[in-house]
Each structure stands twice: as C-alpha cells, then as structure tokens.
Design a protein around this motif. Structure first.
Motif, PDB file in Angstrom:
ATOM      1  N   ARG A  17       0.937  -0.571  -0.091  1.00  0.00           N
ATOM      2  CA  ARG A  17       0.028   0.446   0.268  1.00  0.00           C
ATOM      3  C   ARG A  17       0.718   1.260  -0.034  1.00  0.00           C
ATOM      4  O   ARG A  17       0.957   2.153  -0.769  1.00  0.00           O
ATOM      5  N   ASP A  18       2.320   1.413   0.717  1.00  0.00           N
ATOM      6  CA  ASP A  18       3.427   1.873   0.983  1.00  0.00           C
ATOM      7  C   ASP A  18       3.222   2.946  -0.660  1.00  0.00           C
ATOM      8  O   ASP A  18       2.965   3.679  -0.746  1.00  0.00           O
ATOM      9  N   GLU A  21       1.227   5.152  -1.939  1.00  0.00           N
ATOM     10  CA  GLU A  21       1.414   6.129  -1.592  1.00  0.00           C
ATOM     11  C   GLU A  21       1.854   6.812  -1.943  1.00  0.00           C
ATOM     12  O   GLU A  21       2.144   8.298  -2.385  1.00  0.00           O
ATOM     13  N   ARG A  42      -5.204  -8.002   3.604  1.00  0.00           N
ATOM     14  CA  ARG A  42      -4.252  -7.588   4.875  1.00  0.00           C
ATOM     15  C   ARG A  42      -4.002  -8.468   5.248  1.00  0.00           C
ATOM     16  O   ARG A  42      -4.214  -9.977   5.680  1.00  0.00           O
ATOM     17  N   LYS A  64      -8.739   6.100   0.800  1.00  0.00           N
ATOM     18  CA  LYS A  64      -9.464   6.915   1.835  1.00  0.00           C
ATOM     19  C   LYS A  64     -10.560   6.350   2.548  1.00  0.00           C
ATOM     20  O   LYS A  64     -10.950   7.041   3.399  1.00  0.00           O
ATOM     21  N   GLY A  68     -10.137   2.212   3.423  1.00  0.00           N
ATOM     22  CA  GLY A  68      -9.214   2.468   3.326  1.00  0.00           C
ATOM     23  C   GLY A  68      -7.813   1.987   4.923  1.00  0.00           C
ATOM     24  O   GLY A  68      -6.636   1.810   4.742  1.00  0.00           O
ATOM     25  N   ARG A  69      -8.147   1.522   6.238  1.00  0.00           N
ATOM     26  CA  ARG A  69      -7.706   1.800   6.271  1.00  0.00           C
ATOM     27  C   ARG A  69      -7.436  -0.154   7.430  1.00  0.00           C
ATOM     28  O   ARG A  69      -7.155  -1.379   7.910  1.00  0.00           O
ATOM     29  N   SER A  70      -7.924  -0.925   5.959  1.00  0.00           N
ATOM     30  CA  SER A  70      -7.904  -2.554   6.100  1.00  0.00           C
ATOM     31  C   SER A  70      -7.117  -3.927   5.501  1.00  0.00           C
ATOM     32  O   SER A  70      -7.309  -4.455   5.548  1.00  0.00           O
ATOM     33  N   ASP A  72      -3.293  -3.330   3.795  1.00  0.00           N
ATOM     34  CA  ASP A  72      -1.886  -3.606   3.286  1.00  0.00           C
ATOM     35  C   ASP A  72      -0.757  -4.019   2.333  1.00  0.00           C
ATOM     36  O   ASP A  72      -0.395  -3.177   2.211  1.00  0.00           O
TER      37      ASP A  72
END
Length: 230
Positions: A17-18, A21, A42, A64, A68-70, A72
């Motif tokens: 995921r990084d 971004e 994940r 977002k 979003g945070r589920s 990686d």
C-alpha cells in the motif's frame, strides 16, 4: 494464424500500500483509463475483490474510503475490454468470499446445475432400484440386415456416461425418455438398447431414433442424437 486475445494482458501482484501512496505517478501510468480486476489484502489474506473501468480512481479511492485502513497490499489484473469483467469478478467472489465484500457475485446467464443434479441422481437411484428388483427388461433392436445379429452393447454407451434426458415430438405430442448410465434408453417403463428401438415403440412403426430423439447439448440447445455421430 491470428493469436487469440488473452483475458488478462498485464498484472501487478502483491504490491505494498505504501508503494501506491509514494509512487502514484508510476502506478497511475500503468492503470490510468484501464479496466480490470483488483484485490486488496490484509496480512497476506484476501480482504476485498473489485472491478473497475478506471483502476486509477478506484485504487486511489480505497486509500481513504471505509476500506482505507483494512488493507496493506494490493494486486491488479488488467484486461483488454470489459466484456467479461463482471462475470470474472463474480466468479472470484463466489469462490473465495472475501471478508470485505458484502455482495455475493451473480451470473446473469449461467445455468445453476443443482436442480439438474438432483434429477439425475433420482434417475440413477430409480434405475438401480429397478435392477435390484428385476423390473428391467431390455428390448433389443431388430437387426436391419440379415446376419447382423442383435447389438448386445447399448449403442449410446459410447456417448453418455451419466443419465441424459431425451425428448421428441410426434403428432403434436411431446415425448420424454432418458438415457441411463449404461447407454440403454428408458421410455414409459421399458428399457431399450437403441434409439431406434425406443423410437419405434413411441410412434408404433419403424423409426430412425437417431433423427427422432433430441438431447440437450447445452442449456436450451436441443439437437438430434444424430449430431453425436458426425
């Protein structure tokens, strides 16, 4: 000779995921205005599967949105055209059932074989019971030429290994029969060794059963048994 087009033409798998971004420009160049299927993970477990006609915006949105945070890591599978895209997504959803997907995949035109499977099993069980109770009498086909002798092995045994339904029309009436697992044909409580013997019993005169009976080659596609010999 032209090559057949591939369903998936490019793919990018197991990317952090990084990276999405930090290197959006690079990934955007790959997926901008491109359609395909993507997967979010994940901790190395599949979390979500989706499709998009513009993967750039869809992936960016998942950074977002409520997913979003589920996740990686992610993978993308790019296709040429979107003709089978929805079916491809549905296939994946039905097989793996990702945690993040709330909607089950649907097939618009695929035949669900559960009902047919149940009917075929009942046919097998009925035939087995008839054999156990001695209720089966196989009626041989009359030889077409002197000296040929009766055919002991059912002629359809070379073509069918599971119960298969047959149908025909005579004098405006619809007739039903089925091919048993051993290739014999059951029609109105009697078992015949060949299509012609069963057809003759149905119409009460000489009949070419290969051209009389039809079987369902594909859902809704009923063709004459004679197609098997071509």
């Amino acid at each position: 000779m032209s090559r057949r087009a591939s369903l998936v033409c490019q793919h990018l798998e197991n990317i952090s995921r990084d990276a999405l971004e930090k290197f959006q420009d690079v990934i955007r160049a790959y997926v901008r205005h491109r359609q395909g299927v993507y997967a979010l993970y994940r901790r190395n477990k599949l979390y979500y599967v989706g499709l998009a006609k513009d993967l750039r915006w869809r992936l960016k949105a998942h950074l977002k949105d409520h997913h979003g945070r589920s996740w990686d890591r992610f993978s993308v599978y790019l296709t040429i055209g979107d003709q089978h895209l929805k079916e491809l997504e549905s296939l994946v959803l039905r097989i793996v059932k990702p945690k993040g997907n709330e909607v089950k995949g649907k097939f618009a035109k695929s035949q669900d074989l559960r009902r047919k499977f149940a009917k075929d099993i009942r046919l097998i069980q009925r035939d087995e019971l008839d054999s156990l109770l001695g209720r089966v009498r196989i009626i041989e086909e009359i030889p077409e030429r002197p000296g040929n002798g009766n055919r002991r092995r059912p002629v359809l045994a070379a073509y069918f290994s599971i119960p298969t339904r047959l149908r025909a029309t005579h004098l405006g009436k619809s007739l039903r029969a089925h091919v048993r697992r051993d290739g014999t044909i059951r029609f109105k409580g009697q078992v015949f060794n060949s299509p012609s013997a069963a057809g003759t019993a149905a119409v009460k005169h000489a009949c070419d059963g290969w051209k009389f009976w039809k079987f369902e080659r594909a859902p809704g596609d009923w063709v004459k048994l004679n197609e098997l010999r071509k």
